[in-house]
Scaffold this motif. Structure first.
Motif, short mmCIF file in Angstrom:
data_model
loop_
_atom_site.label_atom_id
_atom_site.label_comp_id
_atom_site.label_asym_id
_atom_site.label_seq_id
_atom_site.Cartn_x
_atom_site.Cartn_y
_atom_site.Cartn_z
N LEU A 91 0.81 -1.22 0.00
CA LEU A 91 0.00 0.00 0.00
C LEU A 91 0.84 1.27 0.00
O LEU A 91 0.31 2.35 -0.23
CB LEU A 91 -0.94 -0.01 1.21
N GLY A 92 2.14 1.15 0.28
CA GLY A 92 3.01 2.30 0.35
C GLY A 92 3.37 2.85 -1.02
O GLY A 92 2.92 2.35 -2.05
N ASN A 93 4.25 3.88 -1.01
CA ASN A 93 4.67 4.48 -2.27
C ASN A 93 6.14 4.22 -2.60
O ASN A 93 6.67 4.78 -3.54
CB ASN A 93 4.37 5.98 -2.29
N VAL A 94 6.80 3.36 -1.80
CA VAL A 94 8.17 2.92 -2.09
C VAL A 94 8.26 1.42 -1.84
O VAL A 94 7.40 0.84 -1.18
CB VAL A 94 9.23 3.65 -1.23
N GLU A 95 9.31 0.82 -2.37
CA GLU A 95 9.48 -0.63 -2.18
C GLU A 95 9.62 -0.97 -0.70
O GLU A 95 10.05 -0.13 0.09
CB GLU A 95 10.69 -1.12 -2.97
N THR A 96 9.26 -2.18 -0.36
CA THR A 96 9.31 -2.62 1.04
C THR A 96 9.83 -4.05 1.12
O THR A 96 9.57 -4.85 0.23
CB THR A 96 7.91 -2.49 1.70
N PRO A 97 10.58 -4.36 2.18
CA PRO A 97 11.08 -5.73 2.34
C PRO A 97 9.98 -6.67 2.82
O PRO A 97 8.90 -6.23 3.23
CB PRO A 97 12.17 -5.58 3.41
N LEU A 98 10.28 -7.96 2.78
CA LEU A 98 9.33 -8.92 3.30
C LEU A 98 10.06 -10.05 4.00
O LEU A 98 11.27 -10.23 3.83
CB LEU A 98 8.41 -9.46 2.21
N ALA A 125 15.24 -9.09 -2.73
CA ALA A 125 14.01 -8.76 -3.46
C ALA A 125 13.06 -7.96 -2.56
O ALA A 125 12.87 -8.29 -1.41
CB ALA A 125 13.33 -10.03 -3.95
N GLN A 126 12.49 -6.91 -3.12
CA GLN A 126 11.58 -6.03 -2.38
C GLN A 126 10.25 -5.98 -3.12
O GLN A 126 10.20 -6.17 -4.33
CB GLN A 126 12.16 -4.62 -2.31
N LEU A 127 9.19 -5.71 -2.38
CA LEU A 127 7.88 -5.51 -2.99
C LEU A 127 7.79 -4.09 -3.51
O LEU A 127 8.01 -3.13 -2.77
CB LEU A 127 6.77 -5.72 -1.97
N GLN A 128 7.45 -3.95 -4.76
CA GLN A 128 7.24 -2.63 -5.34
C GLN A 128 5.85 -2.13 -4.92
O GLN A 128 4.99 -2.92 -4.53
CB GLN A 128 7.33 -2.71 -6.87
N PRO A 129 5.61 -0.83 -4.97
CA PRO A 129 4.26 -0.33 -4.65
C PRO A 129 3.23 -0.98 -5.56
O PRO A 129 3.50 -1.24 -6.73
CB PRO A 129 4.37 1.17 -4.92
N GLY A 130 2.07 -1.27 -5.01
CA GLY A 130 1.01 -1.90 -5.78
C GLY A 130 0.99 -3.40 -5.56
O GLY A 130 1.38 -3.90 -4.50
N ASN A 131 0.54 -4.13 -6.58
CA ASN A 131 0.36 -5.57 -6.48
C ASN A 131 1.53 -6.34 -7.07
O ASN A 131 2.06 -5.97 -8.12
CB ASN A 131 -0.92 -5.99 -7.21
#
Length: 169
Positions: free
Chosen positions: A80-87, A145-151
């Protein structure tokens, strides 16, 4: 006397020696700021009340999602954010040479995960542990690997759980 006690109570909560604090605003409960008290508090005292502004400095450049998101197995992860996020990826045993695909990136663990063991891959700290033991050498693929904003589509067995929090700047 009550005013002085209140000032001491506030100072205790803002003690910069106690480290980073979390700050959540009432109109944005889904966003958490990690802050430290920075500076002096200008105090405007009146006979029956006082007001002040608390100066904070963010100790983390990102605003973090207050609520951790999870998905077990294959599906879609939504940042849901506007920058990549780790998981964090947790794979429960038993499993032999498990793999997960995040978008176009595939991570493969070479080895066996016994019944009752858990493989934990953290893309922020770049760690892979099997029940606390470092198994990073057994991972192939881009562990950063990071999650990009969106799906982002993910593929995994039903014993894999993805955990993440959105991030904003």
């Amino acid at each position: 006397t009550q005013r002085e006690q209140l000032k001491r109570t506030i100072a205790k909560h803002l003690n910069p020696i106690s480290g980073t604090k979390t700050l959540v605003f009432g109109d944005e409960l889904d966003k958490t700021y990690h802050v430290k008290y920075a500076g002096r508090i200008p105090l405007n005292q009146m006979p029956n009340w006082f007001d002040f502004t608390i100066p904070f400095k963010m100790s983390n450049p990102y605003i973090i999602d207050t609520f951790e998101r999870t998905l077990t197995g294959s599906g879609t992860l939504t940042n849901l954010g506007n920058v990549e996020t780790p998981l964090v990826i947790e794979i429960e045993g038993p499993d032999e040479n498990p793999s997960v695909t995040i978008g176009s990136e595939t991570l493969i663990y070479t080895g066996a995960i016994a019944e009752g063991e858990t493989l934990v891959i953290n893309t922020e700290t770049l760690e892979a542990e099997l029940d606390g033991a470092n198994v990073l050498n057994n991972i192939t693929g881009d562990i950063s690997a990071q999650l990009q904003p969106g799906n982002t589509a993910v593929t995994a067995n039903s014993n894999a759980t993805f955990k993440w929090r959105g991030r904003w700047v």
